[in-house]
Scaffold this motif. Structure first.
Motif, PDB file in Angstrom:
ATOM      1  N   GLN A 132       8.644  -3.522   4.201  1.00  0.00           N
ATOM      2  CA  GLN A 132       8.157  -2.387   3.423  1.00  0.00           C
ATOM      3  C   GLN A 132       6.762  -2.643   2.872  1.00  0.00           C
ATOM      4  N   ILE A 133       6.442  -3.903   2.573  1.00  0.00           N
ATOM      5  CA  ILE A 133       5.182  -4.212   1.906  1.00  0.00           C
ATOM      6  C   ILE A 133       3.972  -3.819   2.759  1.00  0.00           C
ATOM      7  N   VAL A 134       4.078  -3.948   4.089  1.00  0.00           N
ATOM      8  CA  VAL A 134       2.964  -3.558   4.961  1.00  0.00           C
ATOM      9  C   VAL A 134       2.682  -2.074   4.804  1.00  0.00           C
ATOM     10  N   LYS A 135       3.740  -1.268   4.834  1.00  0.00           N
ATOM     11  CA  LYS A 135       3.580   0.178   4.685  1.00  0.00           C
ATOM     12  C   LYS A 135       2.998   0.516   3.314  1.00  0.00           C
ATOM     13  N   THR A 136       3.506  -0.158   2.285  1.00  0.00           N
ATOM     14  CA  THR A 136       3.037   0.094   0.918  1.00  0.00           C
ATOM     15  C   THR A 136       1.562  -0.271   0.786  1.00  0.00           C
ATOM     16  N   TYR A 137       1.189  -1.448   1.284  1.00  0.00           N
ATOM     17  CA  TYR A 137      -0.183  -1.937   1.185  1.00  0.00           C
ATOM     18  C   TYR A 137      -1.158  -1.000   1.905  1.00  0.00           C
ATOM     19  N   LEU A 138      -0.797  -0.586   3.111  1.00  0.00           N
ATOM     20  CA  LEU A 138      -1.659   0.317   3.869  1.00  0.00           C
ATOM     21  C   LEU A 138      -1.798   1.670   3.165  1.00  0.00           C
ATOM     22  N   THR A 139      -0.704   2.156   2.606  1.00  0.00           N
ATOM     23  CA  THR A 139      -0.736   3.436   1.901  1.00  0.00           C
ATOM     24  C   THR A 139      -1.598   3.331   0.647  1.00  0.00           C
ATOM     25  N   MET A 189      -3.843  -1.618  15.440  1.00  0.00           N
ATOM     26  CA  MET A 189      -4.323  -0.316  14.977  1.00  0.00           C
ATOM     27  C   MET A 189      -5.737  -0.505  14.461  1.00  0.00           C
ATOM     28  N   GLU A 190      -6.610   0.426  14.788  1.00  0.00           N
ATOM     29  CA  GLU A 190      -7.978   0.403  14.285  1.00  0.00           C
ATOM     30  C   GLU A 190      -8.405   1.852  14.086  1.00  0.00           C
ATOM     31  N   VAL A 191      -8.503   2.270  12.818  1.00  0.00           N
ATOM     32  CA  VAL A 191      -8.819   3.670  12.526  1.00  0.00           C
ATOM     33  C   VAL A 191      -9.786   3.776  11.358  1.00  0.00           C
ATOM     34  N   ASN A 192     -10.513   4.879  11.347  1.00  0.00           N
ATOM     35  CA  ASN A 192     -11.363   5.216  10.211  1.00  0.00           C
ATOM     36  C   ASN A 192     -10.512   6.071   9.279  1.00  0.00           C
ATOM     37  N   ILE A 193     -10.256   5.597   8.064  1.00  0.00           N
ATOM     38  CA  ILE A 193      -9.315   6.300   7.192  1.00  0.00           C
ATOM     39  C   ILE A 193      -9.813   7.674   6.765  1.00  0.00           C
ATOM     40  N   ASP A 194     -11.132   7.874   6.807  1.00  0.00           N
ATOM     41  CA  ASP A 194     -11.657   9.178   6.393  1.00  0.00           C
ATOM     42  C   ASP A 194     -11.436  10.256   7.452  1.00  0.00           C
ATOM     43  N   GLN A 195     -11.069   9.862   8.652  1.00  0.00           N
ATOM     44  CA  GLN A 195     -10.866  10.832   9.730  1.00  0.00           C
ATOM     45  C   GLN A 195      -9.416  11.270   9.877  1.00  0.00           C
ATOM     46  N   LEU A 196      -8.541  10.778   9.000  1.00  0.00           N
ATOM     47  CA  LEU A 196      -7.125  11.112   9.087  1.00  0.00           C
ATOM     48  C   LEU A 196      -6.632  11.653   7.746  1.00  0.00           C
ATOM     49  N   ASN A 197      -5.740  12.648   7.800  1.00  0.00           N
ATOM     50  CA  ASN A 197      -5.098  13.041   6.551  1.00  0.00           C
ATOM     51  C   ASN A 197      -3.965  12.057   6.284  1.00  0.00           C
ATOM     52  N   ARG A 198      -3.346  12.173   5.127  1.00  0.00           N
ATOM     53  CA  ARG A 198      -2.338  11.187   4.719  1.00  0.00           C
ATOM     54  C   ARG A 198      -1.165  11.126   5.706  1.00  0.00           C
ATOM     55  N   ASN A 199      -0.683  12.261   6.170  1.00  0.00           N
ATOM     56  CA  ASN A 199       0.444  12.261   7.112  1.00  0.00           C
ATOM     57  C   ASN A 199       0.068  11.636   8.447  1.00  0.00           C
ATOM     58  N   GLU A 200      -1.148  11.922   8.941  1.00  0.00           N
ATOM     59  CA  GLU A 200      -1.604  11.299  10.196  1.00  0.00           C
ATOM     60  C   GLU A 200      -1.695   9.781  10.034  1.00  0.00           C
ATOM     61  N   LEU A 208       1.756   8.244  10.055  1.00  0.00           N
ATOM     62  CA  LEU A 208       2.248   8.202  11.432  1.00  0.00           C
ATOM     63  C   LEU A 208       1.631   7.033  12.194  1.00  0.00           C
ATOM     64  N   ARG A 209       0.345   6.783  11.988  1.00  0.00           N
ATOM     65  CA  ARG A 209      -0.321   5.651  12.649  1.00  0.00           C
ATOM     66  C   ARG A 209       0.278   4.318  12.201  1.00  0.00           C
ATOM     67  N   ILE A 210       0.638   4.235  10.891  1.00  0.00           N
ATOM     68  CA  ILE A 210       1.268   3.013  10.385  1.00  0.00           C
ATOM     69  C   ILE A 210       2.602   2.793  11.084  1.00  0.00           C
ATOM     70  N   TYR A 211       3.417   3.832  11.159  1.00  0.00           N
ATOM     71  CA  TYR A 211       4.725   3.685  11.804  1.00  0.00           C
ATOM     72  C   TYR A 211       4.578   3.358  13.285  1.00  0.00           C
ATOM     73  N   ASP A 212       3.611   3.995  13.959  1.00  0.00           N
ATOM     74  CA  ASP A 212       3.356   3.663  15.367  1.00  0.00           C
ATOM     75  C   ASP A 212       2.958   2.200  15.512  1.00  0.00           C
ATOM     76  N   MET A 213       2.116   1.731  14.575  1.00  0.00           N
ATOM     77  CA  MET A 213       1.657   0.346  14.608  1.00  0.00           C
ATOM     78  C   MET A 213       2.830  -0.605  14.390  1.00  0.00           C
ATOM     79  N   LEU A 214       3.721  -0.277  13.439  1.00  0.00           N
ATOM     80  CA  LEU A 214       4.877  -1.132  13.181  1.00  0.00           C
ATOM     81  C   LEU A 214       5.847  -1.133  14.367  1.00  0.00           C
TER      82      LEU A 214
END
Length: 189
Positions: free
Chosen positions: A172-179, A130-141, A144-150
């Motif tokens: 869970q820690i990956v999801k938590t850390y990214l969030t 996954m490679e994204v600019n965090i400012d271009q996505l809202n929290r839900n998007e 979703l990218r995290i889950y797609d990546m996992l």
């Protein structure tokens, strides 16, 4: 264009051209599955520009195209395999390696990148998950990218038979850390 340096002469030899290299997804868009007495087969009725290249691709990758067309949900895996120049055979070679998921965030470019690495955090397998600019996505998007990546990491782990990587893809820690990164660094435009 891609080049490789030849060991004996030191000169560069062209090994491919990005204009002419086809991706499985774009070929699949021009194909369909047809039921036969023996199961299903890939059929292509494309006659446009570079049709011969598409036909060659279909002949060479018929099995992968069939799997891709039968399982469109695995499109991310096939795209990642294309980008990282991996095949099911090369993935199997990493079965016993101790691989981890890693996260890299650059506060200046605002890019968050995840990938598969070894214990020295050296990126393996050639392409990020996954490679994204965090400012271009809202929290839900972003979630979703995290889950797609996992899910992609899990599919890769299953393809290579790597049990440790499969465990990493479910933690869970990956999801938590990214969030946490998103919550701390996201700036509303």
């Amino acid at each position: 264009m891609e080049f490789k340096q030849e060991l004996e002469t030191g000169s560069f030899k062209m090994i491919g051209s990005t204009e002419n290299s086809l991706k499985i997804k774009e070929v699949a868009e021009k194909c369909r599955l047809v039921k036969t007495d023996n199961g299903v087969k890939v059929e292509m009725a494309y006659t446009g520009p570079n049709a011969s290249k598409y036909i060659q691709y279909v002949e060479k990758h018929r099995e992968d195209l069939t799997k891709f067309l039968m399982n469109p949900d695995e499109a991310d895996l096939y795209e990642w395999m294309d980008a990282s120049h991996q095949t099911p055979t090369t993935l199997k070679k990493h079965e016993k390696e101790k691989l981890i998921l890693y996260v890299n965030f650059d506060p200046e470019t605002r890019i968050i990148m995840t990938g598969i690495a070894d214990e020295n955090v050296t990126m393996k397998l050639g392409a990020p998950l996954m490679e994204v600019n965090i400012d271009q996505l809202n929290r839900n998007e972003f979630k979703l990218r995290i889950y797609d990546m996992l899910l992609l990491a899990d599919e890769i782990a299953v393809s290579m038979g790597n049990v440790d990587l499969r465990k990493m893809a479910n933690i869970q820690i990956v999801k938590t850390y990214l969030t946490e990164i998103y919550d701390k660094y996201h700036e509303n435009p």
